[in-house]
Design an enzyme around this catalytic site. Structure first.
Site, short mmCIF file in Angstrom:
data_model
loop_
_atom_site.label_atom_id
_atom_site.label_comp_id
_atom_site.label_asym_id
_atom_site.label_seq_id
_atom_site.Cartn_x
_atom_site.Cartn_y
_atom_site.Cartn_z
N SER A 146 0.84 -1.20 0.00
CA SER A 146 0.00 0.00 0.00
C SER A 146 0.88 1.26 0.00
O SER A 146 2.04 1.21 0.40
CB SER A 146 -0.86 -0.01 1.27
OG SER A 146 -1.49 1.22 1.45
N TYR A 159 -2.01 -0.48 10.61
CA TYR A 159 -2.02 -0.92 9.20
C TYR A 159 -0.70 -0.53 8.52
O TYR A 159 -0.10 -1.33 7.81
CB TYR A 159 -3.21 -0.26 8.51
CG TYR A 159 -3.38 -0.60 7.05
CD1 TYR A 159 -3.97 -1.80 6.67
CD2 TYR A 159 -3.00 0.29 6.05
CE1 TYR A 159 -4.16 -2.10 5.31
CE2 TYR A 159 -3.18 0.00 4.71
CZ TYR A 159 -3.77 -1.21 4.35
OH TYR A 159 -3.95 -1.51 3.02
#
Ligand SMILES: NC(=O)c1ccc[n+]([C@@H]2O[C@H](COP(=O)([O-])OP(=O)(O)OC[C@H]3O[C@@H](n4cnc5c(N)ncnc54)[C@H](OP(=O)(O)O)[C@@H]3O)[C@@H](O)[C@H]2O)c1
Length: 280
Positions: A146, A159
């Site tokens: 990501s 995350y």
């Protein structure tokens, strides 16, 4: 000699974790469009069974394997299915992931553990289970990372930790697996409109130009995997953000800090209104 689009994975076998929705499901459809047989892994078994039936109806074979990437042994079982059903494994995609939101004061060690167990150790389990079979085919590994593996965002720190770790994993594995003919493609994606946001307090961005559909993301990922690209950054605003982070980290720090303080003020104001309402 290059293979024409639509046949780039003819007869190859692709295993995808987290294939029950979003990017994983879109990847399964795209790989099947390119001629691949697929092994779909996820916990929501009814979803992957329906997808496997849909893909099989289009002429490609597909097997659904109920599996949890946080559990030892599930990925080995999925690879066994690939070998027993289709005789080989060419591509393993570590896509399964979840997004834990919340600030440090609101999260527990277990929240962090669950996040890392899924996004990092789940990816590692996929890599380790797939390696022997991928060595046979000089295959391809795909890690779905990501933008938040390059830029840490307050409120999604758990995350970010998991995706930063994938960065290190993919960079090292590229070198370690090159002698075996296995390529590693690390995908660093910005916003893709999927269910991952449904269970969080994050609002989806309203600006269309900074987001992608899962189908568009899958199309770009499959091409990058075919070309054995080491890194794919998508969509283009993500490239810009990473470029800024690399060369002007203070600018990125300032922008995030400003947005975070604004969000904090807004949250406090909303909480005050809530408290007022409760008191009356
Ligand atoms: N959407 C974005 O903006 C974005 C941006 C950058 C990166 N990503 C990454 O892209 C990947 C896919 O996410 P998505 O956006 O497509 O979200 P999604 O629609 O919520 O899909 C997540 C998938 O992961 C699976 N999964 C979660 N925990 C699992 C577990 N313990 N075992 C097996 N499967 C598990 C889910 O399946 P079950 O619940 O059925 O098990 C689901 O199929 C994630 O790694 C995410 O971090 C997404």
């Amino acid at each position: 000699m290059s293979t024409s689009v639509g046949h780039r994975f003819d007869g190859q076998v692709v295993l995808i974790t987290g294939a029950s929705s979003g990017i994983g499901a879109a990847l399964a459809r795209k790989f099947a469009n390119e001629g691949a047989h697929t092994v779909l892994v996820a916990r929501r078994v009814e979803r992957i069974e329906a997808l496997a039936a849909e893909l099989t109806a289009t002429g490609r074979r597909s097997a659904a394997v109920a599996g949890d990437v946080t559990r030892d042994g599930d990925l080995e079982r999925a690879v066994d299915v690939a070998l027993k059903e289709f005789g080989r494994l060419d591509v393993a995609v570590a896509n399964a992931g979840l997004l834990t939101t919340g600030r440090i004061h609101n999260l527990t060690l277990d929240d962090y553990r669950r996040q890392l167990e899924t996004n990092l150790f789940g990816a590692l389990r996929t890599v380790l289970a797939g390696l022997p079979a991928l060595q046979e085919t000089r295959g391809r590994l795909v890690l779905i990372g990501s933008l938040l593996g390059m830029i840490s965002a307050p409120g999604s720190t758990a995350y970010c930790v998991s995706k930063f770790a994938l960065n290190g994993l993919s960079d090292g594995l590229c070198h370690e697996l090159a002698p075996y003919g296995i390529s590693v493609t690390h995908v660093m994606s910005g916003f893709v409109d999927t269910e991952i946001y449904d269970k969080t307090t994050l609002r989806r961005p309203t600006q269309k130009w900074i987001q992608l559909s899962a189908d568009d993301a899958a199309r770009q990922i499959v091409t990058a995997v075919y070309r054995r690209k080491r890194c794919l950054i998508l969509p283009w605003p993500t490239k810009l953000a990473i470029l800024l982070q690399r060369h002007f980290p203070q600018v990125v720090y300032f922008a995030i800090n400003r947005a975070f303080r604004k969000a904090t003020r807004q949250r406090e104001a909303e909480a005050a209104v809530q408290t007022g309402k409760t008191a009356t």
